[in-house]
Design an enzyme around this catalytic site. Structure first.
Site, PDB file in Angstrom:
ATOM      1  N   LYS A 175       0.857  -1.185   0.000  1.00  0.00           N
ATOM      2  CA  LYS A 175       0.000   0.000   0.000  1.00  0.00           C
ATOM      3  C   LYS A 175       0.897   1.240   0.000  1.00  0.00           C
ATOM      4  O   LYS A 175       1.693   1.448   0.914  1.00  0.00           O
ATOM      5  CB  LYS A 175      -0.916   0.023   1.214  1.00  0.00           C
ATOM      6  CG  LYS A 175      -1.798   1.273   1.243  1.00  0.00           C
ATOM      7  CD  LYS A 175      -2.482   1.454   2.585  1.00  0.00           C
ATOM      8  CE  LYS A 175      -3.103   2.843   2.658  1.00  0.00           C
ATOM      9  NZ  LYS A 175      -3.633   3.163   4.002  1.00  0.00           N
ATOM     10  N   GLY A 236      -7.977   9.064  10.326  1.00  0.00           N
ATOM     11  CA  GLY A 236      -8.220   9.072  11.763  1.00  0.00           C
ATOM     12  C   GLY A 236      -9.303  10.017  12.234  1.00  0.00           C
ATOM     13  O   GLY A 236      -9.521  10.154  13.440  1.00  0.00           O
ATOM     14  N   ALA A 262      -9.506   5.567   4.900  1.00  0.00           N
ATOM     15  CA  ALA A 262      -9.363   6.733   5.781  1.00  0.00           C
ATOM     16  C   ALA A 262     -10.676   7.465   5.990  1.00  0.00           C
ATOM     17  O   ALA A 262     -11.406   7.742   5.049  1.00  0.00           O
ATOM     18  CB  ALA A 262      -8.321   7.710   5.252  1.00  0.00           C
ATOM     19  N   GLY A 263     -10.951   7.748   7.259  1.00  0.00           N
ATOM     20  CA  GLY A 263     -12.086   8.585   7.608  1.00  0.00           C
ATOM     21  C   GLY A 263     -13.331   7.859   8.067  1.00  0.00           C
ATOM     22  O   GLY A 263     -14.273   8.489   8.543  1.00  0.00           O
ATOM     23  N   ASN A 284      -8.715   1.620  10.425  1.00  0.00           N
ATOM     24  CA  ASN A 284      -7.874   1.307  11.577  1.00  0.00           C
ATOM     25  C   ASN A 284      -8.429   1.961  12.835  1.00  0.00           C
ATOM     26  O   ASN A 284      -8.902   1.294  13.743  1.00  0.00           O
ATOM     27  CB  ASN A 284      -6.434   1.757  11.336  1.00  0.00           C
ATOM     28  CG  ASN A 284      -5.510   1.357  12.476  1.00  0.00           C
ATOM     29  OD1 ASN A 284      -5.118   0.196  12.573  1.00  0.00           O
ATOM     30  ND2 ASN A 284      -5.178   2.280  13.356  1.00  0.00           N
ATOM     31  N   THR A 285      -8.430   3.294  12.867  1.00  0.00           N
ATOM     32  CA  THR A 285      -8.823   4.023  14.070  1.00  0.00           C
ATOM     33  C   THR A 285     -10.252   3.718  14.499  1.00  0.00           C
ATOM     34  O   THR A 285     -10.538   3.640  15.693  1.00  0.00           O
ATOM     35  CB  THR A 285      -8.660   5.540  13.845  1.00  0.00           C
ATOM     36  OG1 THR A 285      -7.339   5.803  13.364  1.00  0.00           O
ATOM     37  CG2 THR A 285      -8.876   6.311  15.131  1.00  0.00           C
TER      38      THR A 285
END
Length: 332
Positions: A175, A236, A262-263, A284-285
């Site tokens: 990635k 995040g 993301a997001g 992830n977050t």
């Protein structure tokens, strides 16, 4: 002799082979990669590579923050996510950062049914070689490790990082992300395009984090990237999809998988991405910083699957006025 290892000076009585040096440091050669004076040393040459006075070494490993059960049948046995010629049952990719510890990370991966996890490349702590290691909790022989370039702000740094990753684990599926600034963590698309071209020519299969710009996304695909990963919102942030129109346009024009990256903040965000036609979601977050990460991982699994089924089913048309479900004929 004096040697610089991961930016710090170390003294040894005399020159020695790289294999001897790693033994002295208590490091397992199978779990690391080594760069000597900016040149990657193949693991097969550790025994015959001499480390001498003034050499600079970078010793890195995979970091993050069992066998994966297949996700439920998505309605058709052939409805699998295919990336770079390999098929996956799960369309949810999770990260390995920000978790309380590796055991929670591994449990979240199992709960999510994920078959791909992103991993960062960081220096080995040579003063504590026995510290917990990600590969001891998430087996790279049973789940696909996806090395990323988190924290890289130039194309050169990204390329160097992924070449080390390939040496450490042998993976060519990676990635790519090249960041533009520390405040937004938005991608620097000029550097991303340049790095992608180098990596593809070097034999890598590149999944690429990018802006939600349909033009840039198409250019990356034309370069040869095997998957396009537009952001939903800043990394995040948990804000969810901010530009559904552009995500839909990217999906419509793409002939390679499109994964929102993301997001994402909660299950409804993941379902929305899938309902727009995305092939998968990376997060992830949203899981790692949930009050109950394992429970959130399970929720995300179901959200991705539900969103995929809804997309395949085809939603009803939106209408301006009410349309009764029950027939009007035969009313009492």
């Amino acid at each position: 002799m004096n040697v610089t290892i991961n930016g710090e000076g170390h003294s040894f009585p005399a020159p020695m082979s790289l294999a001897q040096l790693l033994t002295n440091l208590g490091l397992d050669p199978k779990k690391i990669a080594v760069e000597r004076n900016l040149e990657i040393v193949p693991r097969s040459l550790y025994g015959e590579t001499t480390v001498g006075n003034g050499d600079k070494l970078e010793i890195v490993k995979f970091v993050g923050g069992g066998n994966v059960e297949p996700s439920v049948d998505m309605g058709s046995g052939d409805d699998q996510l295919e990336i770079a010629g390999k098929k996956y049952n799960s369309r949810l990719i999770i990260g390995t950062g920000k978790y309380k510890d590796f055991s929670v990370n591994a449990a979240a991966m199992d709960a999510a049914g994920a078959e791909i996890v992103t991993v960062a490349i960081r220096r080995v702590n040579v003063t504590n070689p026995d510290e917990p290691n990600l590969v001891d909790f998430i087996d790279p022989a049973k789940v696909t490790y996806l090395p990323n370039t988190a924290g890289c702000y130039t194309g050169e740094d990204a390329v160097r990082t992924l070449r080390l990753a390939r040496e450490a684990g042998g993976w060519s599926l990676v990635k790519l992300e090249v960041l533009g600034d520390q405040k937004t963590l938005y991608p620097d698309m000029t550097e991303t395009l340049r790095a992608a071209e180098i990596l593809i020519s070097d034999g890598f299969e590149v999944m690429v984090y990018c802006s939600d710009d349909p033009i840039m996304a198409k250019r990356l695909e034309e370069l040869g990237c095997c998957a396009i990963m537009p952001l939903a919102a800043p990394i995040g942030s948990g804000l969810g999809i901010q530009n559904a129109v552009n995500i839909r346009l990217i999906v419509e024009q793409a002939s390679v998988p499109v994964l929102v990256d993301a997001g994402v903040g909660t299950a409804s965000d993941a379902a929305e991405a899938m309902e727009l036609g995305c092939d998968g979601v990376l997060m992830n977050t949203a899981i790692a910083e949930a009050k109950e990460p394992i429970l959130m991982a399970r929720a995300m699994k179901h959200a991705v699957e539900a969103g995929r089924l809804a997309y395949r089913a085809g939603r009803m048309k939106r209408k301006l006025y009410a349309d009764p479900s029950s027939p009007l004929g035969g009313l009492i």
